[in-house]
Scaffold this active site. Structure first.
Site, short mmCIF file in Angstrom:
data_model
loop_
_atom_site.label_atom_id
_atom_site.label_comp_id
_atom_site.label_asym_id
_atom_site.label_seq_id
_atom_site.Cartn_x
_atom_site.Cartn_y
_atom_site.Cartn_z
N GLY B 37 -2.57 -12.10 -61.09
CA GLY B 37 -2.97 -11.88 -59.71
C GLY B 37 -2.41 -10.57 -59.19
O GLY B 37 -1.59 -9.93 -59.87
N LEU B 38 -2.83 -10.21 -58.01
CA LEU B 38 -2.41 -8.95 -57.40
C LEU B 38 -0.91 -8.92 -57.13
O LEU B 38 -0.27 -9.97 -57.02
CB LEU B 38 -3.15 -8.75 -56.07
N SER B 39 -0.38 -7.74 -56.99
CA SER B 39 0.99 -7.58 -56.51
C SER B 39 1.10 -8.22 -55.13
O SER B 39 0.24 -7.98 -54.27
CB SER B 39 1.33 -6.09 -56.43
N GLY B 40 2.10 -9.07 -54.94
CA GLY B 40 2.27 -9.73 -53.65
C GLY B 40 1.50 -11.03 -53.51
O GLY B 40 1.55 -11.68 -52.46
N LYS B 43 2.93 -14.60 -57.54
CA LYS B 43 3.11 -15.03 -58.93
C LYS B 43 4.56 -15.39 -59.25
O LYS B 43 4.84 -16.47 -59.78
CB LYS B 43 2.68 -13.92 -59.91
N SER B 111 -1.60 -8.22 -64.92
CA SER B 111 -2.60 -8.27 -66.00
C SER B 111 -4.03 -8.19 -65.47
O SER B 111 -4.77 -9.17 -65.52
CB SER B 111 -2.41 -9.52 -66.87
#
Lengths: 212, 212
Positions: B37-40, B43, B111
């Site tokens: 998933g996106l940064s922030g 995760k 990723s």
């Protein structure tokens, strides 16, 4: 690491899980026994013998093997001095991660260069690292030649073969030295087991402060 | 990137101890939950919450994190498309080794490329792999911006930032999808836990034939 707690009855409340939590669960302490020696010296046989011994005693143990590594993570590397160094660098990083799970990690790598092994020691942490010299002369290894590699090397089919036309820098002061030219595998495995035990790795951590 | 082909004269060593022996010891089955998933997007927070939950239930669990990896094994790599791919390739190889110890491995990696994640699935083995899409929109992540990275990216200080000027290819059919824009962390962790349980990873292996 999380805040030290002397009680084993308190379940860890919030915050990140640390290695010591996993080690308490496993009843042992993560470490790396790094078996270094010539091809045919008995590193892998010894590692797998010790693996069986430790598993039968209820320990989480993992053999991390140079050959297996080269199929995956290090499949892009060859056997030049530079590639060997990078191979051992990556192996050391992975060994440190594996030991961080709390497992007893038995590494089997020719790892011919002293500086490379010292770098692995630093990566893993000196307190978690045992250098094990699986010591057998080129003559003994060449006579065994379990994979026929020495024969090929003598025929010039494998260039830069350790002990033939590439150097092996023997450990100067390893934690364990087993002479597999004279010692049986079971006896050699016992010597490494003894050292793991003396260093406390086969017992649970008591307090964070006394972790080895 | 070169295909692994340079290592020759390698035979895979097989020991007597197998993963199933370690899994019996641990009472669980090694697997990889791959949080993408996106940064922030949450995760790492999610991985560590689930880690605590599983450890408290007596499971050997390990969080394998993109940031940590980049300091060591992948310290030589940047953030170009090629380097991201190589980073995830190495991460996948290491995740497979970690799961091979019998641990439940929670991987937290942006990723962004679908093909890279599919390669990890193959490396780990489809039967041991859960793709978890930690789903939150760029708008949501940018509003949170816990590390101030989106702000820097918007200022042009971080080139090739995923979601801003580098692509994120969302999973098409992930094993788990948690919308952290609407779901609390505890609830999201429960959903992954449930999937791990349903897949049998939280139970010991019964016979070799029934391993997942």
């Amino acid at each position: 690491m999380s805040k030290p707690s002397r009680s084993t009855n308190i379940s860890r409340s919030t915050g990140r899980v640390s290695r010591i939590d996993r080690e308490r669960l496993l009843g042992q302490q993560g470490c790396v026994a790094w078996l270094t020696g010539l091809s045919g010296s008995g590193k892998s046989t010894l590692a797998h013998h010790l693996e069986s011994l430790l598993l039968d005693q209820g320990h989480l143990v993992y053999v991390f093997d140079g050959d297996n590594l080269r199929h995956g993570l290090c499949g892009d590397l060859g056997f030049s001095a530079e590639d060997r160094t990078e191979n051992i660098r990556r192996a050391g990083e992975v060994a440190a991660l594996l030991a961080d799970t709390g497992a007893i990690v038995l590494c089997s790598f020719i790892s011919p260069y002293r500086a490379d092994r010292e770098r692995v020691r630093k990566t893993v942490g000196d307190g978690r690292f045992l250098e094990v010299h699986v010591d057998a002369s080129v003559a003994v290894c060449e006579q065994r030649d379990p994979k026929g590699l020495y024969k090929k090397a003598r025929q010039g089919l494998i260039p830069e073969f350790t002990g033939i036309d590439a150097p092996y820098e023997a450990p100067i002061d390893p934690e364990v030295r087993v002479d597999t030219g004279t010692l049986g595998i079971a006896e050699a495995a016992q010597q490494i087991h003894h050292r793991l035990s003396v260093r406390g790795f086969l017992s649970p951590p008591t307090t964070p402060e006394t972790a080895p």
